[in-house]
Design an enzyme around this catalytic site. Sequence first.
Site, PDB file in Angstrom:
ATOM      1  N   THR A 135      -5.545 -37.839 -42.723  1.00 45.23           N
ATOM      2  CA  THR A 135      -5.748 -37.768 -41.265  1.00 45.23           C
ATOM      3  C   THR A 135      -4.352 -38.066 -40.908  1.00 45.23           C
ATOM      4  O   THR A 135      -3.406 -38.416 -41.643  1.00 45.23           O
ATOM      5  CB  THR A 135      -6.632 -38.724 -40.874  1.00 45.23           C
ATOM      6  OG1 THR A 135      -5.869 -40.122 -41.000  1.00 45.23           O
ATOM      7  CG2 THR A 135      -8.079 -38.869 -41.468  1.00 45.23           C
ATOM      8  N   ASP A 136      -4.094 -38.028 -39.621  1.00 44.56           N
ATOM      9  CA  ASP A 136      -2.743 -38.155 -39.080  1.00 44.56           C
ATOM     10  C   ASP A 136      -2.324 -39.552 -39.420  1.00 44.56           C
ATOM     11  O   ASP A 136      -1.079 -40.071 -39.882  1.00 44.56           O
ATOM     12  CB  ASP A 136      -2.565 -38.085 -37.620  1.00 44.56           C
ATOM     13  CG  ASP A 136      -2.861 -36.561 -37.192  1.00 44.56           C
ATOM     14  OD1 ASP A 136      -2.566 -35.561 -38.244  1.00 44.56           O
ATOM     15  OD2 ASP A 136      -3.194 -36.183 -36.112  1.00 44.56           O
ATOM     16  N   CYS A 137      -3.207 -40.740 -39.220  1.00 46.09           N
ATOM     17  CA  CYS A 137      -2.784 -42.077 -39.548  1.00 46.09           C
ATOM     18  C   CYS A 137      -3.155 -42.421 -40.937  1.00 46.09           C
ATOM     19  O   CYS A 137      -2.321 -43.484 -41.558  1.00 46.09           O
ATOM     20  CB  CYS A 137      -3.794 -42.920 -38.689  1.00 46.09           C
ATOM     21  SG  CYS A 137      -5.440 -42.452 -38.695  1.00 46.09           S
ATOM     22  N   TYR A 138      -3.687 -41.669 -41.848  1.00 45.03           N
ATOM     23  CA  TYR A 138      -3.960 -42.039 -43.191  1.00 45.03           C
ATOM     24  C   TYR A 138      -3.727 -40.731 -44.096  1.00 45.03           C
ATOM     25  O   TYR A 138      -4.747 -40.022 -44.312  1.00 45.03           O
ATOM     26  CB  TYR A 138      -5.416 -42.415 -43.402  1.00 45.03           C
ATOM     27  CG  TYR A 138      -5.537 -44.000 -42.947  1.00 45.03           C
ATOM     28  CD1 TYR A 138      -5.009 -45.081 -43.526  1.00 45.03           C
ATOM     29  CD2 TYR A 138      -6.414 -43.899 -41.784  1.00 45.03           C
ATOM     30  CE1 TYR A 138      -5.385 -46.162 -42.967  1.00 45.03           C
ATOM     31  CE2 TYR A 138      -6.405 -45.262 -41.148  1.00 45.03           C
ATOM     32  CZ  TYR A 138      -6.301 -46.465 -41.922  1.00 45.03           C
ATOM     33  OH  TYR A 138      -6.380 -47.603 -41.193  1.00 45.03           O
ATOM     34  N   PRO A 139      -2.306 -40.328 -44.256  1.00 47.66           N
ATOM     35  CA  PRO A 139      -2.184 -39.092 -44.602  1.00 47.66           C
ATOM     36  C   PRO A 139      -2.589 -39.043 -46.209  1.00 47.66           C
ATOM     37  O   PRO A 139      -2.772 -37.564 -46.816  1.00 47.66           O
ATOM     38  CB  PRO A 139      -0.765 -39.061 -44.654  1.00 47.66           C
ATOM     39  CG  PRO A 139      -0.178 -40.348 -44.454  1.00 47.66           C
ATOM     40  CD  PRO A 139      -1.222 -41.215 -43.889  1.00 47.66           C
TER      41      PRO A 139
END
Lengths: 381, 145
Positions: A135-139
């Site tokens: 995700t954008d926060c957990y790449p």
Amino acid sequence: MKTIREINEKIKQGKAVVVNAEEIIDIVEQKGIKRSAEEVDVVTTGTFAPMCSSGVFLNLKQPKPKIKIQRVWLNNIEAYAGLAAADFYLGATQLPEEDPLNKVHPGRFVYGGGHLIEDLVAGKEVELRAIAYGTDCYPRRELRQKVRLKRDFNDAILLNPRNCYQNYNAAVNLSSKIIYTYMGMLKPNLGNITYCSAGQLSPLLNDPFCRTIGLGTRIFLGGGIGYVLGKGTQSRAEVRRRKGVPVVPGLTLSVKGDLKQMDRYWLRGLSFLGYGASLMVGIGIPIPIIDEEMLRYTTIRDRDIYVQVIDYSRDYPYGEEKVLAEVNYQQLKSGKVRLGGKEIPAVPLSSYFRAKEIAEILKKWISQGKFFLTEAVETGV
Amino acid sequence: MLSKKVVLTFPQPLLDKAIVYRLIKDYNLIFNILQARITPDEEGVMILEIRGKREDYKAGVDYLRETGVKVRPLNESIFWRESECTHCGLCTDVCPTQALTLERPEMRVRFEKKRCIACELCISLCPVRAIERRVNKKRKSDEDI
Ligand code: SF4
Ligand code: SF4
């Protein structure tokens, strides 16, 4: 009448009188209920037995870049990751992906969740593998890492939904074939009888209506300190009793504790031939002697605790349990029981010897002023 | 005359007696059955003490192997790792010689090595794998088995 606050004050001053649930029987025999209730402050109990409904909530220190774990395996054993980014729950009976299970019967179940928990507690390095979708926060999408309990996890909470069964069944096999169960190997034609309880030392048999045990009770758990969270799953209060004590599996407890302060000696991975993996958990509960009634409960002895004998070849698996007989723990612990006109060997699954060691450790902790009692909320059944 | 203790493993337990009795008839071997059991894997295990001439013994063992029986010398010892044992007591149920027993009233498990015949029934049953098989140092007389 004594309050828990008064007992704690005595513990602080090093004056508390603490005995284990075996010793109290003789004390009361000599001094009687009234005097013993005045003199004794705490009775300690213990059990060390397979407890399948156990597991650990782990919180991994985030790698860089960070990951929102979707699926995770430790030593190839999958943990449930449907929680926040780095939290997962590892269950005691979970098996590795490649386990041959019961394909070659009886399976050996050499390594499972329970063994993994034991390895973590022992400080061993284990192999972690995780996947994520990014995700954008957990790449991050993948993680492979060797991990150790104290170094790589922020938190590890042993959290067991059902432990400490008040009593249990005794198991036999009426069929003509060997069967492999969670009650051990059962020999054909009533060839043996297995049982699993510490009897007179067992925590919930010494406080059969949970007058003092409830949410918030501080306990010995896996060699460290833990707490009771209240009733466990499958806890049943309305059951058939003899002398106040259930003859069937009765109450259960849910418990939790910080895994990082526990000890492998009291959390052991188990392999049950033909059945699966599990965890042997050590639990000790202090019973405050607040009045004579409480003291009377703690004088329960093996010969007064009865257990129902159930056939595990057909009746148990098909949900048609019939009580074949009732036997007491004194008979079971003697190693031989008369059933169906013959004498059959009685075999334990839980360790009485080590249950007593737990009661002794707890006694020492309290006597030395290292362990204080708590006032539980939500007591009773 | 030679005398040896061997462990025979039969894939199907029912065949064992007939095969073993041929050792007397066809190979002039005298034997003494020390232990006969069916393992949890449904194999037959028999521990024999065999006596006879060296040639006969060799021929007898060859015959057993040809019929699919596993033959190994009883030169393994069973080790009970006390520090690993939880004293649950499960193993005492399968031990045929009472090498593993529960001491009462403490309910402490005890292992008496000299009573153990290395049948291995306890090994897979112990939930914490506290019992291990270890091969003894090879003695000369065992080499040819
Ligand atoms: S191997 Fe185990 S079961 Fe067999 S005799 Fe020795 S101790 Fe007993
Ligand atoms: S089965 Fe294993 S753990 Fe249990 S008493 Fe025997 S050796 Fe000890």
